[in-house]
Design an enzyme around this catalytic site. Structure first.
Site, PDB file in Angstrom:
ATOM      1  N   LYS A   1      25.195  -6.448  -0.772  1.00  0.00           N
ATOM      2  CA  LYS A   1      26.651  -6.640  -0.849  1.00  0.00           C
ATOM      3  C   LYS A   1      27.359  -5.886   0.268  1.00  0.00           C
ATOM      4  CE  LYS A   1      26.217  -6.634  -5.868  1.00  0.00           C
ATOM      5  NZ  LYS A   1      26.428  -5.753  -7.028  1.00  0.00           N
TER       6      LYS A   1
ATOM      7  N   ARG B   1      11.187   3.708   3.725  1.00  0.00           N
ATOM      8  CA  ARG B   1      10.752   2.713   4.726  1.00  0.00           C
ATOM      9  C   ARG B   1      11.989   1.925   5.123  1.00  0.00           C
ATOM     10  NH1 ARG B   1       5.595  -1.160   4.748  1.00  0.00           N
ATOM     11  NH2 ARG B   1       4.733   0.867   5.289  1.00  0.00           N
TER      12      ARG B   1
ATOM     13  N   ARG C   1       0.806  -1.217   0.000  1.00  0.00           N
ATOM     14  CA  ARG C   1       0.000   0.000   0.000  1.00  0.00           C
ATOM     15  C   ARG C   1       0.842   1.272   0.000  1.00  0.00           C
ATOM     16  NH1 ARG C   1      -2.727  -3.993   1.856  1.00  0.00           N
ATOM     17  NH2 ARG C   1      -0.698  -4.441   2.679  1.00  0.00           N
ATOM     18  N   THR C   2       1.777   1.379   0.956  1.00  0.00           N
ATOM     19  CA  THR C   2       2.514   2.638   1.134  1.00  0.00           C
ATOM     20  C   THR C   2       3.364   2.944  -0.098  1.00  0.00           C
ATOM     21  OG1 THR C   2       2.591   2.054   3.469  1.00  0.00           O
ATOM     22  CG2 THR C   2       3.987   3.873   2.773  1.00  0.00           C
TER      23      THR C   2
HETATM   24  N1   CP Z   1      -0.362   0.000   5.848  1.00  0.00           N
HETATM   25  C1   CP Z   1       0.841  -0.292   5.361  1.00  0.00           C
HETATM   26  O1   CP Z   1       1.863   0.306   5.703  1.00  0.00           O
HETATM   27  O2   CP Z   1       0.839  -1.299   4.418  1.00  0.00           O
HETATM   28  P1   CP Z   1       2.117  -1.764   3.605  1.00  0.00           P
HETATM   29  O3   CP Z   1       3.057  -2.434   4.572  1.00  0.00           O
HETATM   30  O4   CP Z   1       1.598  -2.713   2.548  1.00  0.00           O
HETATM   31  O5   CP Z   1       2.757  -0.545   3.007  1.00  0.00           O
END
Ligand code: CP
Length: 314
Positions: free
Chosen positions: A87, A109, A59-60
């Site tokens: 690596k 992320r 999603r994100t």
């Molecule tokens: N809600 C959310 O962060 O989903 P993802 O891990 O799929 O990005």
């Protein structure tokens, strides 16, 4: 106020109610834009954004990419699984190599809490935290707040129960900060083993009985049990967890009022909620996903404005 108080979005903890209000209002305008036949605006035409995902996401990652493309930004995507991180390349070396390609903003992320804060001190680009370990997931909390406000007309005084694996959840922490700053009341509910020891310091109500939590709330935000962050067992079995903390239709229908069901995804159908609940009229799970694009457009747009002011020396 028409500009953010921060240069990066690292967490909800370090932004104020005015920032949140500005993001939600701007997201409303972008929601209108993305529901038009022509969904694209030229706002980020001169901006290049790198999406750096060191951890899995559906999603994100897709939502940020779509938001960036709707704003006409140039976009590059990086996934750690298929990169030279394997690596042994460090985070700063990886990012500096990407920045040499003249990138303005980084959406990241990362499995380590504080990775975004660390990066913001090392490099010149604007950083957006797309989830850092079990710490914060600010755009998820903003899209959750937007979705509640859209459904109920306000956040002030709304009672939100966050249910499930609070201990390992960045969504829970960012939601707590965001909802409290906007005047909502927050309860967390889950097995005592999945509640952090510091929970009392967050000013939330704490409940271990699911029925009591659902009877109290207007909105239940159901969280997934994050097995991938658990190195020990926190409850006897998934079946037992579901019996005590799973929401099903008979339970929902036995409540005195109709509550809203939310979930950040990914859902474990049949564990924290049944398929019937996830797909019911009370669920706004897919509206959350839709709103995610508008909210991320707002965040990127407002941060780009801030960046422009910074470089103009305002
Ligand atoms: N809600 C959310 O962060 O989903 P993802 O891990 O799929 O990005």
């Amino acid at each position: 106020m028409s500009e953010l108080s921060v240069n990066h979005l690292l967490g909800i903890k370090n932004i104020g109610p005015n920032d949140i209000d500005l993001i939600l209002k701007t997201a409303s305008q972008f929601k209108e834009v993305i529901n038009r036949p022509i969904k694209k605006v030229p706002s980020l035409r001169d901006i290049t954004i790198a999406n750096l995902f060191f951890e899995n996401s559906t999603r994100t990652r897709l939502s940020f990419e779509l938001a960036e493309k709707r704003l006409s930004a140039d976009v590059i995507n990086f996934s750690a699984a298929s990169s030279s991180v394997k690596k042994g390349e460090t985070l700063v070396d990886t990012v500096n190599n990407i920045l040499s390609m003249k990138v303005d903003m980084v959406v990241m992320r990362h499995p380590n809490p504080g990775a975004g804060v660390f990066l913001s001190k090392q490099i010149d680009a604007t950083i957006v935290n797309a989830g850092d370990g079990a710490h914060e997931h600010p755009t998820q909390a903003l899209l959750d707040a937007f979705s509640i406000k859209e459904k109920l007309g306000t956040l002030e005084g709304v009672r939100v129960a966050i249910v499930g694996d609070i201990l390992h959840s960045r969504v829970a922490l960012s939601n707590i900060f965001c909802l409290q700053k906007m005047g909502a009341e927050v309860m967390v509910c889950g097995p005592a083993t999945l509640l952090p020891k510091y929970i009392d310091s967050l000013g939330v109500l704490v409940e271990t009985n699911l029925r009591k939590a659902l009877e109290w709330c207007d909105v239940a935000n159901m969280l997934r049990v994050q097995h991938e962050r658990q190195d020990i067992k926190y409850f006897p079995s998934v079946r037992e967890y579901t019996m005590q903390y799973g929401v099903n239709m008979p339970l929902l229908e036995s409540l005195k009022k109709e509550i809203i069901i939310m979930h950040p995804g990914p859902i474990n159908r049949g564990v924290e909620i049944t398929t019937e609940v996830a797909d019911s009229d009370q669920s706004i799970i897919l509206q959350q996903v839709e709103n995610g694009v508008a909210v991320r457009m707002a965040v990127l747009y407002l941060l780009s404005q801030k960046r422009k002011l910074h470089f103009e020396g305002a």
